[in-house]
Every structure is written in C-alpha cells, then in structure tokens.
Design an enzyme around this catalytic site. Structure first.
Site, short mmCIF file in Angstrom:
data_model
loop_
_atom_site.label_atom_id
_atom_site.label_comp_id
_atom_site.label_asym_id
_atom_site.label_seq_id
_atom_site.Cartn_x
_atom_site.Cartn_y
_atom_site.Cartn_z
N ASP A 41 0.79 -1.23 0.01
CA ASP A 41 -0.02 0.04 -0.16
C ASP A 41 0.80 1.08 -0.02
O ASP A 41 1.36 1.47 0.98
CB ASP A 41 -1.01 -0.17 1.29
N HIS A 42 0.99 1.91 -1.15
CA HIS A 42 1.92 2.99 -1.05
C HIS A 42 1.70 4.11 -0.39
O HIS A 42 2.39 4.91 -0.23
CB HIS A 42 1.96 3.41 -2.75
#
Lengths: 385, 429
Positions: free
Chosen positions: A356-357
C-alpha cells in the site's frame, strides 16, 4: 411456531449461502441439533437449533443466500415463548453514560450544520474540501467547487449481447472474493517490487528432514516474514477505513492462500513469530486439508495481518498479487526458476511484494525484501527449527 | 412488502421518524402498546415540566420581597388540566401521522424475522423495522410498592413527606418541584454528591439552592429497606430510619427490550441496550434502534435526532449521527444546562452580573463557555434562569464551528438572560 433466523456468525459477516439442510419438514429436532450448513466468509458453519420441536418448513433453499437476521426455518416448538427475562427486579442500575460514541468518525471542521448535511448529500468528505474563507470555514460554494473539480466518470462500455454467452453472477465465495478484491484495488494504491531469492538452503533443509518430519516449503516464507517484521514493523499493519488510520499489529498473523474446491481461501497462521517452522508446516497442512473438506472454523480464516500466496506451485514465472484488504502488503512466492546473480547461475524463485503505497514507500519495501532474501537464503541461521 | 418501515413504539423518536418518512410518501406502520407519544409526552417530559412550571410560578411570587401569597391548590383540577395538555399534544401527533397516511396499530409489536412484525396475532411485512421501545425505571429487588416517575406525576395530592431514592436528574427535579409545592423532601443518594452524572460546579449550584429551600440531602447513603404499613418506613444504612407518606424510586432507567423478538435475530447488545452503529442500524442492517433503547443519554431530543438519522438512512440518504453538541438540561433551580465538551480554556461569569436575572430576583449560578486555543467554542455549562432556552445558542455555535468572537459580535437583546453567554464570550486578553 418458532421462526429460526440466520444468527450473527462473525464480525463483519452480513450474509451466508445455505449449502445444505440437515433437516426436512416433519423431522423432530432437539435443542442444539445441527440444522443447516451455511457458507460464509470462505468457510462453512453449522447452525444449531435454538429450540426442540418439529420442523415445519424451510424458508430458504439450498444455494440461496440469506442475510443475517433473515427467517430461514419454522419449527413447531413448545419452547416458542423463549422471551428474555422480565425487566422486573433488576438488581442494580446500569451505568449512566452521558457521552456516546459512534462507529463512524465525524470530521471536525468549521462548517454550519446545513453545510455539513449538504456535503453528506453530495458524498463529499469535508476533510478534503479547501475552505475559501481565511478563518477556515467551509461554505456550500466550497463544496460545489470541490465537486465540480472531481473527474467525470468515464461512461461504462455497453454490455455485450448475452446470446449464447454465459453470464456469471458472483455468489457465495466468488461474491466475497469479488467484493474484497474490488475494494482492495479501488482503495489501495498498490505498487509491486520483485527480487530473486536462492532457495538452495531451504531445499537442503527440507531434504534433510524428508521421511523424519514434515516440513513445508511455504512455511519458510511464513516464518521468514515474521522475522523480517522485527525490523520493518509497518509491513504488518491493517488499514482502518472509518478514520483513515493504520494499526501496526504487534502479533504476526500470517494469511496463507489455499486453493480449495470452493475457491481461494486464506487460512491464518496465528502469532507466527512464536511458532517453530515445524509447527507452522503442520498448521498449514492441517488447515489446507480442512479447507479442501469444508471443515474450517471461523477463527482459521479471520484476523490475518499480512498474507503469503504461492501460485508458483501451479505455474507462471511471476504474478502481481492483490493486497488482502485491509492489510498493507502481500508476498507472492513465484515458480522455481534459475537466474544469474553476480555472474553465477542459481536455482531459486522470484518473490513479488505488493504494498500500500500510502503507507509504505518503495525504499522500505526494497529493504524489507532484501531482509527476506537474507533470511530465506540462510534459513537455519535465522529460523532454526 | 406491506410497508417501507414498521415502528415498534410511537415515542418521541418513533413518531418523529415516522413523520419524516410519511412526508416523503413512504408507507409506514406504527405499533404502540400503550399510548401514542410514549413516555416523554404521556408520562415524562411534558407532565413533569407542567408540574415544575406550577411549582416555580408559586415559588417565584412567594420569594419576591413585598409579596405575601395566600393560595390554594386543587391538584385534582390541575391534573385534569395537565391531562388535557398531554392529550392535545399526543392527539395532535397521532392525527398528523394518520393524516399523512400512517397505519397505527395498538398492541404489543414483536419482530418475527427481519422483515416481519407481529401485532395481535397479525403479521405485517416491512422493508425496515425501527425499534423505539424506550426505557423503563430500574427496580430494586425487595423494594416494592413504591412510586416511580409515572405515579408521582399523576398524584392528586401533594405528599407531606417525600423520600426520593436516587439523586439523579429525575429525583432532583421532582424534589425541587415538590418542595416548592410544600412537601418535606429527603433525597437519598449513594454517591458522594447529587447529580453525579453532571459537571460538579453545575451540580453544586443546585445543591446549594435545594438546601436553602429546606430539602434534606443525604449523600453517600444507601437505602437498606423500604417497608409499607400505612406509611412508608425507609431504613438507611448507618442512619436513623425515616417515615414518609410517599417514596419515589428514581435510580435510573434501563432499555425496554422485553418480548420485542430481538433475541430471535440475535441482535447484538451493548450491555442492556441495543447496539447500533452511527447509522442507528442494529447488527441486522435493515433493523434500526433509536432513542433510549439504543443507549446514550435518555433524552427525548436525542431520540428525535436518532429518529431523523434512521429515517434519512431508510430514505437512502447516507447519514450518521453526530452528537457533538447534544444538550442536556436539568429543570431544577437554577435550571442547569450543558452542551458540547470542555475545551482548552473557559470563561465564566456569574448570574449576579446579568441584569435580567436580577429583575427576576435570581442571583445564583453562572454562564461558562469552553473554547479552544484558536477561539473555537467547544461547549458550555449554564446554571441560570431558562438555561434550557439559551443553551441552544451554544449548540448551534458548536455545530457551526463558531468562535467566541463570533458569539461576542452577535448582537444580543437587552436585557435578556442570554446576554450572560455573550458576556462569557468576551476575550480577557
């Protein structure tokens, strides 16, 4: 007549598919006799009878889905007046609480009640709206400006003619996968990173125990991530959508994707850090077997904090996994292959990590993967038995 | 489906929510087991405020210098008048619902399944079910045959000696009213102060005035037994027992969920109350619970608000509760009210500095406004005449994110009690 409703089965579960009725009209049942098998959240649960009596009518057919609370069965029971105890003679006063909390987080912004209601009607998150006034007050006009700036949704392509084609309506487990994967891809900005890992030492270890003790290949990856989390705790977190925060979990519950006849199931190895590689191997084997025979319990599939998926045993050189929402990362174990590393041909596989950036940056993911490589290439040094 | 929504209970939350749906042309069923309007309209807020107004009116003149008052009070006549007020309000609400097309069924409603409610042996199907069954007084084992809120408010004679078990807001409101109407009042509270659920400085103002009026307050006291033999004998631990012709039990209220059928659906509870999410949904998504039965402060205006939220969600308008400025009023002397929450700072001005209050011969109390470092108003506590009216201005300020400067720069009429709030919003620096 006693009407049996589908009882709450687990947190967050709203519906279940009636898989099999174990009773038919005319049958006599005792309290707690198994009435029906309901498939929900990737497992099947058996619903016991709340009363004794004679089965009158099943209200939901096999294969149909019922919501929690739906009436599913009628029993002719002398026990139908099982109402709660009278409110008389309550021994002590309940705690009077003046403050009340709600599940939903309410944004604390400067806006009048009418403007806040207007934002709700337009489905606008007030926290994202830039106020035009210098004192930070959001007006109706600010909301209008915000909504007009939103990109216009692309028109949907026209649906193809059905004709001879098959229309698939996702139901049961497929529906759960449908919803969860859509949510993950829509909400989480994924990025993926890949590295090669030499699995020679893992194979040596497995060979060493062949015929003595069962040791699974996947178990090494499960154990290895729990070792790497000590240095990279943020990878073991879950996203809380209601208040847009992350909870970094101190216990490592590793989900392991298992291919079962009913579809993809993720079984959970709880507190992997505290378990030996043999224990983890046995647990995965046991849960995978139970997934195949439909005997998983709810706790076997709930509460994972990070997932490992191993599609490599089936085929393909590499895959890009989708994060098991609400987790923040997933590790894909790809097929065994060979690669040149520092001019040397090595046997091993590619590991793909999706993150999850919003929480995790590429550099951190790369370092985490590097640490995993270290642990997996010298497993006995880090993992022991 | 027969109905878009079925309401079990026509109390404040239920009929208000039903009206909202009816105005949007929804098909509504209202089930009521006793009287339309529920506890608030029939037995609680409306009757108690009528009694409190009566006692205040009498006391107001009695206390005014230069006034000598000879009056007589026929409680039977007064009760008739009070009942006519109640009937006017409940009848009005019922007629309005009927005129908008509601079906009203009298009987005990019970949920059969998530889309069916049974009343008097008939099943009605509904897309949504709203539980608004309210609350009932907590009863203590072994203490029977005493008065509860309904009975005390229906009395046709002012009691000579009234012992009130419980110093919460109902007990203290009733104690104040009956003392002003001539009863000898004793309030027995287990905790170390009366109004334990309310901020201490507000409660202290009430305590002071009650003692001045001659109410005997016993805090930290536990009732051992209540016996009735003609008169009541109330035994209190470590103290002499008391005799009284009337004993009011007001030790709290508990959700009224008996026989509603919720146990069949396994609806999740929060202790003795029905668990709801911010949408006022129970653990079964098309079943809602509003008002007292869903926990939180047991206030009619909270039930109205819950009813609004449930109705909005039934109408498909995704709405969640936001209790950031839920006002709480205790109709005592002085009237006390609070809303919002404490902030980083507060300003406090005494009632003595409020000219309008002085013209009313009211000198006790204060206006306190809480605010944050940036000046945003976070809440207020008021102990002053008619604070139930003036507190709304602070609720609106909190709801709207106003600052003390906004409040101070809003022109207030003079002389008014609400000027006290404006004065409390003046910056001291």
């Amino acid at each position: 007549m006693y009407t049996v409703s589908l009882p709450p089965i687990g947190e967050g579960i709203q519906e279940g598919e009636i898989v099999k009725w174990n009773v038919k009209p005319g049958d006599m049942v005792k309290k707690d006799d198994e009435l029906v098998e309901v498939m929900t959240d990737k497992i099947t649960v058996k619903i016991p009878s709340p009363v004794a009596g004679k089965i009158v009518k099943t209200l939901v057919s096999e294969g149909e889905t019922a919501m929690i609370g739906d009436a599913i069965l009628e029993i002719d029971s002398p026990d139908e007046s099982n109402s709660p105890a009278s409110d008389k003679n309550v021994e002590s006063a309940p705690k009077q609480e003046v403050s009340i909390s709600t599940d939903e987080k309410i944004p604390n912004v400067k806006a009048t009640p009418a403007v806040r209601a207007y934002a709700r009607s337009k489905n606008v998150d007030l926290l994202k709206v830039k106020p035009s006034s210098p004192d930070g007050r959001i007006t109706r006009e600010d909301i209008d400006r915000f909504t007009s700036q939103k990109p216009v949704e692309a028109p949907k392509p026209p649906a193809g003619k059905a004709g001879e084609d098959e229309i698939i309506t996702p139901t049961g487990i497929r529906k759960i996968i449908f919803d969860k994967m859509t949510k993950s891809k829509q909400i989480i900005p994924h990025f993926t990173i890949t590295d090669f890992v030499d699995t020679g030492n893992i194979e040596k270890a497995i060979k060493q125990y062949t015929g003595k003790r069962y040791l699974s290949f996947t178990a090494f990856f499960v154990k290895a991530v729990s070792v790497a989390f000590r240095d990279f705790p943020k990878l073991n977190a879950v996203y809380n959508e209601s208040n847009k925060t992350y909870t970094v979990k101190k216990t490592y519950n590793i989900g392991v994707a298992v291919d079962s006849p009913t579809g993809l199931t993720v079984v959970v190895v709880r507190d992997a850090a505290s378990k030996s590689i043999f224990q983890i191997s046995d647990e995965i084997k046991d849960m995978a077997e139970r997934a195949r025979t439909g005997k998983l319990q709810l706790q076997d599939v709930q509460g994972s904090t990070f997932s490992v998926t191993n599609i490599g045993s089936i085929g393909g050189i590499m895959a890009t996994p989708i994060i098991n929402y609400p987790e923040v990362a997933i590790l894909e174990v790809n097929s065994r292959t060979s690669a040149f590393e520092n001019g040397e041909l090595k046997q091993g596989l590619y590991l793909t990590l999706a993150c999850d950036h919003r929480l995790i940056d590429g550099a951190e993911a790369a370092r985490f993967l590097g640490r995993l490589k270290e642990v997996l290439e010298y497993p006995l040094l880090y993992i022991g038995d | 489906m027969d109905f878009d929504a079925a309401f079990i209970g026509s109390g404040a939350g239920g009929y208000y929510s039903a009206l909202r749906l009816l105005k949007h042309k929804k098909k509504v069923l209202i089930i009521e087991k006793e009287k339309f309007g529920g506890e608030c309209l029939n037995y609680g807020c409306i009757p108690s405020k009528a009694l409190i107004e009566l006692s205040e009116g009498i006391e107001y003149l009695k206390d005014m210098p230069g006034v000598s008052l000879n009056y007589s009070l026929d409680m039977k006549e007064w009760q008739k008048w009070k009942q006519s007020v109640v009937t006017r309000i409940t009848g009005g609400a019922e007629k309005l619902c009927l005129s908008l097309g509601a079906k009203i069924v009298y009987g005990k409603g019970s949920i059969k399944d998530r889309n069916t409610v049974t009343v008097n042996g008939t099943d009605y199907s509904a897309e949504n079910i709203v539980i608004d069954t309210g609350s009932v007084p907590v009863k203590i084992k072994g203490i029977d045959d005493v008065y509860y809120n309904r009975e005390i408010l229906a009395m046709e004679k002012i009691p000579e000696q009234l012992v009130i078990i419980g110093g919460g807001y109902i007990g203290v409101e009733m104690g104040t009213a009956f003392r002003k109407l001539g009863s000898d009042v004793y309030i027995v509270e287990m905790k170390d102060r009366i109004l334990p659920e309310i901020e201490e400085d507000l409660a202290r103002e009430v305590d002071k005035k009650l003692r001045k009026l001659g109410v005997k307050i016993m805090t930290g006291s536990r009732v051992q037994s209540v016996k009735k033999n003609g008169k009541y004998t109330v035994a209190i631990e470590g103290s002499e027992s008391m005799e009284a012709d009337t004993v009011l039990m007001s030790v709290g209220r508990v959700a009224n969920t008996a026989n509603t059928g919720i146990e069949k659906l396994g609806i999740q509870m929060d202790g003795k109350f029905i668990h709801t999410d911010g949408h006022k949904r129970t653990s079964v998504p098309n079943i809602y619970a509003i008002g007292d039965v869903s926990g939180g402060p047991m206030l009619a205006h909270k039930a109205f608000y819950d009813g609004y939220v449930a109705a909005e969600n039934i109408l498909g308008n995704d709405t969640v509760v936001d209790y950031r400025a839920l006002p709480f009023v205790v109709y005592t002397d002085p009237e006390i009210a609070f809303t919002g929450k404490p902030g980083a700072k507060y300003n406090k001005v005494p009632v003595l500095a409020n000219p309008r209050s002085l013209t009313m011969n009211q000198k006790e109390g204060f206006f306190k406004i809480y605010y944050d470092d940036d000046g945003s108003i976070t809440g207020a506590g008021v102990a002053a005449p008619r604070s139930s009216e003036s507190i709304t201005e602070i609720s609106l300020a909190v709801e709207s994110g106003l600052s003390i400067d906004d409040l101070f720069l809003t022109i207030h009429p003079h002389p008014t009690v609400s000027e006290g709030l404006k004065d409390a919003s003046e910056r001291n620096d």
